[in-house]
Design an enzyme around this catalytic site. Structure first.
Site, PDB file in Angstrom:
ATOM      1  N   LYS A  75       0.827  -1.208   0.000  1.00  0.00           N
ATOM      2  CA  LYS A  75       0.000   0.000   0.000  1.00  0.00           C
ATOM      3  C   LYS A  75       0.864   1.262   0.000  1.00  0.00           C
ATOM      4  O   LYS A  75       0.563   2.229  -0.709  1.00  0.00           O
ATOM      5  CB  LYS A  75      -0.941  -0.008   1.197  1.00  0.00           C
ATOM      6  CG  LYS A  75      -2.047  -1.046   1.072  1.00  0.00           C
ATOM      7  CD  LYS A  75      -2.970  -1.034   2.273  1.00  0.00           C
ATOM      8  CE  LYS A  75      -4.099  -2.048   2.109  1.00  0.00           C
ATOM      9  NZ  LYS A  75      -5.020  -2.040   3.261  1.00  0.00           N
ATOM     10  N   ALA A  90      -0.467   0.799   6.204  1.00  0.00           N
ATOM     11  CA  ALA A  90      -0.860  -0.041   7.336  1.00  0.00           C
ATOM     12  C   ALA A  90      -1.874  -1.077   6.890  1.00  0.00           C
ATOM     13  O   ALA A  90      -2.628  -0.852   5.943  1.00  0.00           O
ATOM     14  CB  ALA A  90      -1.446   0.815   8.466  1.00  0.00           C
ATOM     15  N   ASP A  91      -1.883  -2.206   7.578  1.00  0.00           N
ATOM     16  CA  ASP A  91      -2.877  -3.238   7.314  1.00  0.00           C
ATOM     17  C   ASP A  91      -2.994  -4.152   8.514  1.00  0.00           C
ATOM     18  O   ASP A  91      -2.140  -4.141   9.402  1.00  0.00           O
ATOM     19  CB  ASP A  91      -2.525  -4.048   6.064  1.00  0.00           C
ATOM     20  CG  ASP A  91      -3.781  -4.549   5.358  1.00  0.00           C
ATOM     21  OD1 ASP A  91      -4.437  -5.461   5.906  1.00  0.00           O
ATOM     22  OD2 ASP A  91      -4.116  -4.025   4.293  1.00  0.00           O
ATOM     23  N   GLN A  92      -4.072  -4.942   8.518  1.00  0.00           N
ATOM     24  CA  GLN A  92      -4.355  -5.855   9.619  1.00  0.00           C
ATOM     25  C   GLN A  92      -4.709  -7.231   9.086  1.00  0.00           C
ATOM     26  O   GLN A  92      -5.371  -7.361   8.066  1.00  0.00           O
ATOM     27  CB  GLN A  92      -5.540  -5.361  10.455  1.00  0.00           C
ATOM     28  CG  GLN A  92      -5.202  -4.393  11.546  1.00  0.00           C
ATOM     29  CD  GLN A  92      -6.428  -4.031  12.362  1.00  0.00           C
ATOM     30  OE1 GLN A  92      -7.531  -3.938  11.838  1.00  0.00           O
ATOM     31  NE2 GLN A  92      -6.244  -3.823  13.646  1.00  0.00           N
ATOM     32  N   ALA A 127       0.128  -4.164  11.128  1.00  0.00           N
ATOM     33  CA  ALA A 127       1.431  -3.788  10.586  1.00  0.00           C
ATOM     34  C   ALA A 127       1.407  -2.345  10.093  1.00  0.00           C
ATOM     35  O   ALA A 127       0.400  -1.873   9.563  1.00  0.00           O
ATOM     36  CB  ALA A 127       1.806  -4.719   9.437  1.00  0.00           C
TER      37      ALA A 127
END
Length: 214
Positions: A75, A90-92, A127
């Site tokens: 991203k 960011a990501d989950q 993250a």
């Protein structure tokens, strides 16, 4: 960038005049976390094939934390920004007993996910990656653990009726800052990371790079 209506040309008292900070997300929760900390950010959604990235990570036998990092990294890389700008991706990922959970496609899938998670503990792998001019300068993964209580089916029906489509953008089918808090008996770890961004480690990284005041 010229013509970008999201870019406010002023300096925040805790933030250096430059470089600008770009959040590679349209997540209202992530933006709110940064703005509540007094940061001036521009939000731009990154167009990446998340499903393909997760499949690739599975094939490479990466765990959920590594996969969340790959998504955050992709991203950040895919987001346009002025030279020198700080880009935050960011990501989950959500894992429970070795199973990964994606965002639900509809409320019927959300119901199935919540029934599976009910009465169990699950982990959110949150993250965040920081990049400048395409170079990764910092990364971090937080892994809070959430204990979902053994709620009744009647509660689940009412919860889904109240939240509706708002939870379809949430990997765990809940917004902890809203009615989703009623799903849990106990939470361990960074509250901001549950909302989508490990804020304290990120602020430390921004200070280290002299982007905000030490």
């Amino acid at each position: 960038m010229p013509g970008d209506s999201n870019l406010v040309l002023k300096t925040h008292p805790l933030q250096a005049e430059s470089p600008p900070i770009v959040l590679a997300s349209r997540s209202a929760a992530r933006r709110a976390l940064l703005e509540s900390a007094g940061l001036l950010v521009t939000c731009r959604a990154a167009e990446v094939d998340e499903h393909a990235i997760r499949q690739h990570c599975r094939a490479q036998e990466m765990d959920a934390s590594q996969t969340a990092l790959e998504l955050a990294r992709a991203k950040a890389r895919a987001t346009r920004a002025d030279p020198g700008a700080v880009v935050i991706g960011a990501d989950q990922m959500l894992s429970c007993a070795g199973e990964w959970f994606d965002k639900p496609e509809n409320l019927s899938v959300a119901r199935c996910h919540l029934r599976t998670l009910r009465g169990k503990a699950h982990m959110l792998h949150t993250a965040v990656v920081m990049m400048r001019d395409g170079r990764e300068t910092w990364r971090h993964v937080a892994c809070p653990v959430l204990h979902m209580r053994a709620f009744s089916d009647s509660f689940l029906d009412r919860y889904l009726a109240i939240e509706g489509d708002a939870i379809l953008s949430c990997v765990g089918c809940y917004r902890l800052e809203g009615p989703g808090i009623h799903l849990f008996s106990r939470i361990e770890g960074d509250h901001a990371a549950i909302l989508g961004l490990p804020l304290l480690p990120l602020l430390d990284a921004l200070r280290a790079d002299n982007i905000i005041m030490r």
